[in-house]
Design a protein around this motif. Sequence first.
Motif, PDB file in Angstrom:
ATOM      1  N   GLN A 460       0.104 -26.080  58.365  1.00 15.84           N
ATOM      2  CA  GLN A 460       0.670 -26.821  57.243  1.00 15.84           C
ATOM      3  C   GLN A 460      -0.422 -27.214  56.244  1.00 15.84           C
ATOM      4  OE1 GLN A 460       3.709 -27.380  56.406  1.00 15.84           O
ATOM      5  NE2 GLN A 460       4.992 -27.171  58.235  1.00 15.84           N
ATOM      6  N   ARG A 461      -1.563 -27.651  56.735  1.00 17.94           N
ATOM      7  CA  ARG A 461      -2.637 -28.117  55.852  1.00 17.94           C
ATOM      8  C   ARG A 461      -3.239 -26.978  55.030  1.00 17.94           C
ATOM      9  NH1 ARG A 461      -5.362 -31.610  60.749  1.00 17.94           N
ATOM     10  NH2 ARG A 461      -3.643 -33.104  60.973  1.00 17.94           N
ATOM     11  N   ILE A 462      -3.449 -25.811  55.676  1.00 22.81           N
ATOM     12  CA  ILE A 462      -4.084 -24.726  54.934  1.00 22.81           C
ATOM     13  C   ILE A 462      -3.094 -24.055  53.986  1.00 22.81           C
ATOM     14  CG2 ILE A 462      -3.699 -22.818  56.575  1.00 22.81           C
ATOM     15  CD1 ILE A 462      -6.932 -23.670  54.587  1.00 22.81           C
ATOM     16  N   ARG A 463      -1.808 -24.105  54.311  1.00 16.93           N
ATOM     17  CA  ARG A 463      -0.794 -23.623  53.353  1.00 16.93           C
ATOM     18  C   ARG A 463      -0.791 -24.532  52.133  1.00 16.93           C
ATOM     19  NH1 ARG A 463       4.637 -24.633  52.127  1.00 16.93           N
ATOM     20  NH2 ARG A 463       5.665 -22.820  51.165  1.00 16.93           N
ATOM     21  N   MET A 464      -0.785 -25.838  52.360  1.00 13.23           N
ATOM     22  CA  MET A 464      -0.852 -26.818  51.270  1.00 13.23           C
ATOM     23  C   MET A 464      -2.094 -26.565  50.403  1.00 13.23           C
ATOM     24  SD  MET A 464      -1.485 -30.919  51.804  1.00 13.23           S
ATOM     25  CE  MET A 464      -3.109 -30.624  52.558  1.00 13.23           C
ATOM     26  N   SER A 465      -3.230 -26.336  51.049  1.00  9.40           N
ATOM     27  CA  SER A 465      -4.489 -26.120  50.327  1.00  9.40           C
ATOM     28  C   SER A 465      -4.431 -24.841  49.495  1.00  9.40           C
ATOM     29  CB  SER A 465      -5.647 -26.033  51.325  1.00  9.40           C
ATOM     30  OG  SER A 465      -5.681 -27.174  52.161  1.00  9.40           O
ATOM     31  N   SER A 466      -3.865 -23.786  50.047  1.00  9.69           N
ATOM     32  CA  SER A 466      -3.790 -22.496  49.344  1.00  9.69           C
ATOM     33  C   SER A 466      -2.865 -22.597  48.134  1.00  9.69           C
ATOM     34  CB  SER A 466      -3.302 -21.408  50.299  1.00  9.69           C
ATOM     35  OG  SER A 466      -4.163 -21.302  51.415  1.00  9.69           O
ATOM     36  N   LEU A 467      -1.751 -23.292  48.289  1.00  5.18           N
ATOM     37  CA  LEU A 467      -0.835 -23.494  47.162  1.00  5.18           C
ATOM     38  C   LEU A 467      -1.528 -24.270  46.041  1.00  5.18           C
ATOM     39  CD1 LEU A 467       2.425 -24.391  49.138  1.00  5.18           C
ATOM     40  CD2 LEU A 467       2.124 -22.400  47.636  1.00  5.18           C
ATOM     41  N   ALA A 468      -2.294 -25.288  46.431  1.00  3.95           N
ATOM     42  CA  ALA A 468      -2.995 -26.097  45.432  1.00  3.95           C
ATOM     43  C   ALA A 468      -3.996 -25.256  44.638  1.00  3.95           C
ATOM     44  CB  ALA A 468      -3.704 -27.263  46.109  1.00  3.95           C
ATOM     45  N   MET A 469      -4.748 -24.404  45.315  1.00  2.00           N
ATOM     46  CA  MET A 469      -5.802 -23.637  44.652  1.00  2.00           C
ATOM     47  C   MET A 469      -5.261 -22.454  43.854  1.00  2.00           C
ATOM     48  SD  MET A 469      -8.408 -25.431  45.265  1.00  2.00           S
ATOM     49  CE  MET A 469      -9.930 -24.516  44.958  1.00  2.00           C
ATOM     50  N   THR A 470      -3.998 -22.084  44.082  1.00  2.00           N
ATOM     51  CA  THR A 470      -3.381 -21.026  43.266  1.00  2.00           C
ATOM     52  C   THR A 470      -2.585 -21.613  42.105  1.00  2.00           C
ATOM     53  OG1 THR A 470      -1.519 -20.957  44.842  1.00  2.00           O
ATOM     54  CG2 THR A 470      -3.259 -19.314  45.124  1.00  2.00           C
ATOM     55  N   GLY A 471      -2.644 -22.931  41.937  1.00  2.00           N
ATOM     56  CA  GLY A 471      -1.987 -23.575  40.811  1.00  2.00           C
ATOM     57  C   GLY A 471      -0.520 -23.877  41.011  1.00  2.00           C
ATOM     58  N   ARG A 472      -0.021 -23.703  42.201  1.00  2.00           N
ATOM     59  CA  ARG A 472       1.402 -23.977  42.470  1.00  2.00           C
ATOM     60  C   ARG A 472       1.524 -25.437  42.920  1.00  2.00           C
ATOM     61  NH1 ARG A 472       2.542 -18.531  45.952  1.00  2.00           N
ATOM     62  NH2 ARG A 472       4.576 -19.503  46.332  1.00  2.00           N
ATOM     63  N   ILE A 473       1.322 -26.334  41.977  1.00  2.00           N
ATOM     64  CA  ILE A 473       1.125 -27.759  42.272  1.00  2.00           C
ATOM     65  C   ILE A 473       2.371 -28.390  42.890  1.00  2.00           C
ATOM     66  CG2 ILE A 473       0.361 -29.971  41.360  1.00  2.00           C
ATOM     67  CD1 ILE A 473      -1.693 -27.655  41.174  1.00  2.00           C
ATOM     68  N   SER A 474       3.552 -28.115  42.332  1.00  2.00           N
ATOM     69  CA  SER A 474       4.769 -28.746  42.850  1.00  2.00           C
ATOM     70  C   SER A 474       5.022 -28.325  44.301  1.00  2.00           C
ATOM     71  CB  SER A 474       5.972 -28.397  41.975  1.00  2.00           C
ATOM     72  OG  SER A 474       6.169 -26.994  41.925  1.00  2.00           O
ATOM     73  N   GLU A 475       4.763 -27.046  44.603  1.00  2.00           N
ATOM     74  CA  GLU A 475       4.933 -26.570  45.979  1.00  2.00           C
ATOM     75  C   GLU A 475       3.877 -27.194  46.891  1.00  2.00           C
ATOM     76  OE1 GLU A 475       6.008 -22.218  46.480  1.00  2.00           O
ATOM     77  OE2 GLU A 475       5.421 -22.242  44.361  1.00  2.00           O
ATOM     78  N   ALA A 476       2.675 -27.376  46.349  1.00  2.00           N
ATOM     79  CA  ALA A 476       1.605 -27.996  47.141  1.00  2.00           C
ATOM     80  C   ALA A 476       1.955 -29.446  47.470  1.00  2.00           C
ATOM     81  CB  ALA A 476       0.289 -27.931  46.362  1.00  2.00           C
ATOM     82  N   ARG A 477       2.581 -30.142  46.525  1.00  2.00           N
ATOM     83  CA  ARG A 477       2.984 -31.529  46.781  1.00  2.00           C
ATOM     84  C   ARG A 477       4.050 -31.595  47.879  1.00  2.00           C
ATOM     85  NH1 ARG A 477       1.320 -34.835  42.329  1.00  2.00           N
ATOM     86  NH2 ARG A 477      -0.828 -34.156  41.998  1.00  2.00           N
TER      87      ARG A 477
END
Length: 520
Positions: A460-477
Amino acid sequence: MRYLFDDFEFDTDRRELRRGSDVVAIAPKVFDLLDFLIRNRERVVGKDDLIDAIWGGRSVSDTALTTRLNGARAAIGDSGQEQRLIKTLPRKGFRFVGVVAEARQAPVAGDGQIEHARPVPAFPDKPSIAVLPFQNLSDDPEQEYFADGVVEDIITALSRSKSLFVISRNSSFSYKAKAIDIKRVGRELGVRYLLEGSVRKVEKRIRVTGQLIDASTDMHVWADKFDGDLEDIFDLQDRLAGSVIGAMFPKLERAEIERARRKPTESLQAYDYYMRSKFSIYQWTREGSVEALRMSKLAISLDPAFAVAHASAANIFGQRKGFGWIEDAEKERAESRQLAERAIQLDPDDPVVLAHVAEVYSYVLEEPETGSALAARAIALDPNLALARLWAGWAKVYLGAHDAAIEQFSAAIRLSPIDPHLFVPQTGMAFAHFFSGRYDQALAQATTAIQRQPNFPGAQRIRMSSLAMTGRISEARLACEAALQIDPTLRISSINKAPFRRAEDVKKLSQAWAIAGVPE
């Protein structure tokens, strides 16, 4: 029935115990006790079992039972000090441990036809397996050597594992070209599992099939087929052996866990408690981790020299740390270290012990340099051990050697492709790709891992991190909310509790968590 052991003959029909040509005087209750122990020699017999069988459940004092037990030992030349044939397991019961041969008919005098009983070995206290000769289904009889070579490679590779009791090649090959009765072969070799298979060559392709069978029930535990080219015959033998072992091991472990769970509590031995602890670990819950530790400690109390039980217990604290279940960090770290060090003292050459302890040092004790060295030693001892490859990969992630980590995780997945816990190496691959800047690949691996185990925090944490670094902010939240639901104590500052050695890795992960909305 006649039971033959040492130089004794125990005849239940005549109710006689003989040593050579002499009849040994034995009291009726002592005879009954010995009879019950020999008939039930494949398990530990509790005090209540003996009282029910011999005294019909009537109230009997411990003194009366001890007197009959001493009488049985004396009759067969054993003693409470030696326990050569009748073993006492403290707080559990008793077991007849001598090698016994069975003969159903009395020898016939004068006609020269004397029955020669084949010894019936007792089952070892760990998974036992024999690899039977594979059938050559090719038209070419020359391929017989290839079929035998695959079997020999599998036997050699299995024999590297100290968690298995493996029958030697010579005994296994005594069944070559014979009709096989699975249950009879299992009894004769004293093994719980048999691996059999076939080899078929068609032009320049070869197919190997394998099936793992529970010899006690004749039920299939696992079956699969493997294909390859014949360009390099010896390399193909090695790869096929590795594939068969990697596919078989998870099924074997699950079968052993289920066997241990079905056994009555009063007949459990150290190994059974160890397998029950593994079942609890694999629940991936806080309650499961507590129960797993309790089962491991019971196993250790029954067998203080059980190295793998110590190592596995030490590694339970890794699960507790990863899920945020640690209650007293210093106390639990100290206990994990103590268990790990004891495991290494007990058996420094067991690759499974080394693999577990490698993860303890890498993650729980935050010493990945030591963990990496231990994992490397485990791989040197058993290159086909997926567990060693897994924890070697995580040690490389912590050390910042991300391409080397991916290589180890890939090997772990190749060695155990149907492992129910594939989400662990997949999560490791995601971390390695993330730190290398390959965010899309990291996201793909993390998503696959979550599909297999939704509550696994690392995924869960690394998926969140990957979404954040690809600019998919709403999905990362949204992913951050899911991660906090699993571990409400998650904070950016907790990254410092992980043993990442490269400052740029810590910085990148911290940046991603901040973007996703993880609290400071």
